[in-house]
Write an enzyme that holds these catalytic residues in place. Structure first.
Site, PDB file in Angstrom:
ATOM      1  CE  LYS A 110       3.583   4.233  -6.292  1.00 48.69           C
ATOM      2  NZ  LYS A 110       3.612   3.152  -7.147  1.00 48.69           N
ATOM      3  CE  LYS A 189      -1.945   0.023   5.444  1.00 47.25           C
ATOM      4  NZ  LYS A 189      -2.164   0.187   3.958  1.00 47.25           N
ATOM      5  CE  LYS A 192       7.773  -1.215   0.238  1.00 48.81           C
ATOM      6  NZ  LYS A 192       6.345  -1.773   0.155  1.00 48.81           N
TER       7      LYS A 192
HETATM    8  P1  ADP Z   1       3.417  -0.911   2.166  1.00 49.28           P
HETATM    9  O1  ADP Z   1       2.455  -0.060   2.968  1.00 49.28           O
HETATM   10  O2  ADP Z   1       4.351  -1.451   3.271  1.00 49.28           O
HETATM   11  O3  ADP Z   1       4.549  -0.461   1.158  1.00 49.28           O
HETATM   12  P2  ADP Z   1       2.459  -2.497   0.070  1.00 49.28           P
HETATM   13  O4  ADP Z   1       1.810  -1.102  -0.328  1.00 49.28           O
HETATM   14  O5  ADP Z   1       3.422  -2.837  -0.861  1.00 49.28           O
HETATM   15  O6  ADP Z   1       2.929  -2.306   2.014  1.00 49.28           O
HETATM   16  O7  ADP Z   1       1.194  -3.592   0.493  1.00 49.28           O
HETATM   17  C1  ADP Z   1       1.251  -4.648  -0.280  1.00 49.28           C
HETATM   18  C2  ADP Z   1       0.002  -5.414   0.055  1.00 49.28           C
HETATM   19  O8  ADP Z   1       0.005  -5.695   1.291  1.00 49.28           O
HETATM   20  C3  ADP Z   1      -1.322  -4.674  -0.242  1.00 49.28           C
HETATM   21  O9  ADP Z   1      -2.212  -5.632  -0.717  1.00 49.28           O
HETATM   22  C4  ADP Z   1      -1.649  -4.138   1.126  1.00 49.28           C
HETATM   23  O10 ADP Z   1      -3.071  -3.984   1.052  1.00 49.28           O
HETATM   24  C5  ADP Z   1      -1.068  -5.255   2.021  1.00 49.28           C
HETATM   25  N1  ADP Z   1      -0.773  -4.505   3.168  1.00 49.28           N
HETATM   26  C6  ADP Z   1       0.201  -3.695   3.571  1.00 49.28           C
HETATM   27  N2  ADP Z   1       0.250  -2.993   4.640  1.00 49.28           N
HETATM   28  C7  ADP Z   1      -0.818  -3.694   5.433  1.00 49.28           C
HETATM   29  C8  ADP Z   1      -1.400  -3.562   6.752  1.00 49.28           C
HETATM   30  N3  ADP Z   1      -0.885  -2.906   7.627  1.00 49.28           N
HETATM   31  N4  ADP Z   1      -2.688  -4.293   7.126  1.00 49.28           N
HETATM   32  C9  ADP Z   1      -3.268  -4.746   6.123  1.00 49.28           C
HETATM   33  N5  ADP Z   1      -2.676  -4.990   4.851  1.00 49.28           N
HETATM   34  C10 ADP Z   1      -1.356  -4.723   4.446  1.00 49.28           C
HETATM   35  N1  TRP Z   2       1.212  -2.364  -9.609  1.00 49.21           N
HETATM   36  C1  TRP Z   2       1.109  -3.353  -8.349  1.00 49.21           C
HETATM   37  C2  TRP Z   2       1.787  -2.703  -6.978  1.00 49.21           C
HETATM   38  O1  TRP Z   2       2.355  -1.541  -7.131  1.00 49.21           O
HETATM   39  C3  TRP Z   2       1.987  -4.363  -8.896  1.00 49.21           C
HETATM   40  C4  TRP Z   2       1.440  -4.916 -10.166  1.00 49.21           C
HETATM   41  C5  TRP Z   2       1.856  -4.788 -11.179  1.00 49.21           C
HETATM   42  C6  TRP Z   2       0.237  -5.596 -10.313  1.00 49.21           C
HETATM   43  N2  TRP Z   2       1.276  -5.238 -12.414  1.00 49.21           N
HETATM   44  C7  TRP Z   2       0.018  -6.029 -11.774  1.00 49.21           C
HETATM   45  C8  TRP Z   2      -0.917  -6.063  -9.533  1.00 49.21           C
HETATM   46  C9  TRP Z   2      -0.933  -6.812 -12.341  1.00 49.21           C
HETATM   47  C10 TRP Z   2      -1.782  -6.938 -10.018  1.00 49.21           C
HETATM   48  C11 TRP Z   2      -1.805  -7.477 -11.362  1.00 49.21           C
HETATM   49  O2  TRP Z   2       1.442  -3.166  -5.959  1.00 49.21           O
END
Ligand code: ADP
Ligand code: TRP
Length: 325
Positions: A110, A189, A192
């Site tokens: 990040k 992939k 967002k």
């Molecule tokens: P983003 O990449 O859109 O920010 P997140 O990191 O918030 O998505 O993902 C939340 C959950 O959805 C995670 O458990 C992640 O593994 C799953 N996920 C997100 N994008 C995908 C994808 N393209 N294929 C499979 N799983 C995904």
């Molecule tokens: N850190 C996780 C994320 O960014 C969200 C999260 C916060 C979480 N506390 C948690 C997930 C406890 C599992 C258990 O997606």
């Protein structure tokens, strides 16, 4: 088994989230006691606009309920109702080596992407550990990127138990099946961060536009096509039965079947999943008092579990047991 997972309230859910995470969470509630919470405190590491924070919290709650989270069976709560997590986090903080947090991939990624290196962002694995340990959770379903944080929670629980007695249950990560990485409309992939998502709750017209804009090659309709190289087919296959997928693959190879036809078939599948959920979500959002009732009930049930864990810790560290308001 007790299952717990948190979701950052950060923007619209998409098909990648559905196949990669949400669908699997919902399957777990059939067999286990599940706690699902909205990670509102965590959201402040990146979101400072209070109107958006408020809206996103309601959005996650309504979306999960619409997709099938059953509040009678599972506990759905908003982390901002449970300040107990912070008190637990402090006990953990005092046993957390700085180096452990410096090694956290998510923090490093990040910061590399330009987020401010606030203390909150740095320390958030400790709050996440408290989120987990407060509920004596056995299983924590998370995607690959969060697995290291569950290991940190396990490590911190061990440190607490070594220091203050056998107080905390050691959680295990439950790795979600991400073997099928869901591609976005550009074939990369779906995420967002890449602006290539197909949102679960897009209105019908916008959904159609998004599906129709999936990038394909320019093979003419009459020519045979290779399903293995096409994003529309890759998405269709996630929804379809093996027989349906085989049938579409046959049409691709045969020729005379255009990408436009495949997109229409895909749209029907997506709409069959999201159509009913869209209505249910609108229905929850139109009844904000009912939504608040679900979250208030969730907070009460969450507190019934988190409070005794906190009290156990307070006693163990040596705090006197005076009546607290
Ligand atoms: P983003 O990449 O859109 O920010 P997140 O990191 O918030 O998505 O993902 C939340 C959950 O959805 C995670 O458990 C992640 O593994 C799953 N996920 C997100 N994008 C995908 C994808 N393209 N294929 C499979 N799983 C995904
Ligand atoms: N850190 C996780 C994320 O960014 C969200 C999260 C916060 C979480 N506390 C948690 C997930 C406890 C599992 C258990 O997606």
């Amino acid at each position: 088994m007790r299952v717990l997972s948190g979701n950052q309230p950060s923007g619209a859910l998409h098909l990648g989230n559905w196949f990669g995470a949400i669908r699997q969470f919902l399957a777990l509630q059939e067999e286990h006691t599940c706690f699902f919470f909205i990670a509102s405190y965590h959201a402040l590491t990146s979101q400072r606009d209070p109107a958006i924070v408020r809206e996103n919290i309601r959005d996650v709650a309504a979306s999960y309920l619409a997709l099938g989270l059953d509040p009678a069976r599972s506990v759905l709560f908003d982390q901002s109702d449970l300040p107990e997590h912070h008190e637990i986090a402090w006990f953990l903080t005092c046993l957390t080596p700085v180096g452990m947090l410096q090694r956290a991939h998510s923090y490093k990624d990040k910061v590399a992407r330009g987020l401010d290196a606030s203390h909150g962002l740095f320390a958030y694995p400790v709050l996440m550990a408290a989120d987990i340990l407060a509920y004596d959770a056995d299983l924590v379903p998370v995607g690959k990127d969060q697995k290291q944080h569950v290991e940190i929670a396990r490590d911190l629980a061990t440190r607490v138990n070594n220091e203050w007695g056998d107080l905390l249950r050691l959680p295990e990560p439950y790795t979600l099946d991400e073997s099928a990485v869901v591609p976005g409309i550009d074939g990369e992939k779906m995420s967002k961060s890449y602006d290539n998502t197909i949102g679960l709750f897009l209105p019908p017209k916008a959904l159609k536009k998004r599906v129709m804009s999936i990038v394909t090659d320019s093979t003419p309709v009459e020519d045979p096509k290779d399903p293995a190289k096409d994003t529309v087919f890759a998405l269709y296959r996630l929804f379809a039965s093996p027989a349906e997928a085989e049938e579409m693959a046959r049409r691709y190879r045969e020729g005379g079947y255009g990408y436009g036809d495949a997109k229409k078939a895909l749209l029907e599948k997506v709409e069959a999943l999201v159509g009913p959920a869209r209505e249910k979500r609108d229905d929850w959002l139109a009844r904000p008092d009912d939504l608040e009732d679900v979250l208030a009930d969730g907070a009460r049930r969450a507190r019934e579990v988190a409070r005794p864990v906190l009290e156990r810790l307070r006693t163990a560290v040596g705090f006197p047991a005076r009546p607290r308001g």
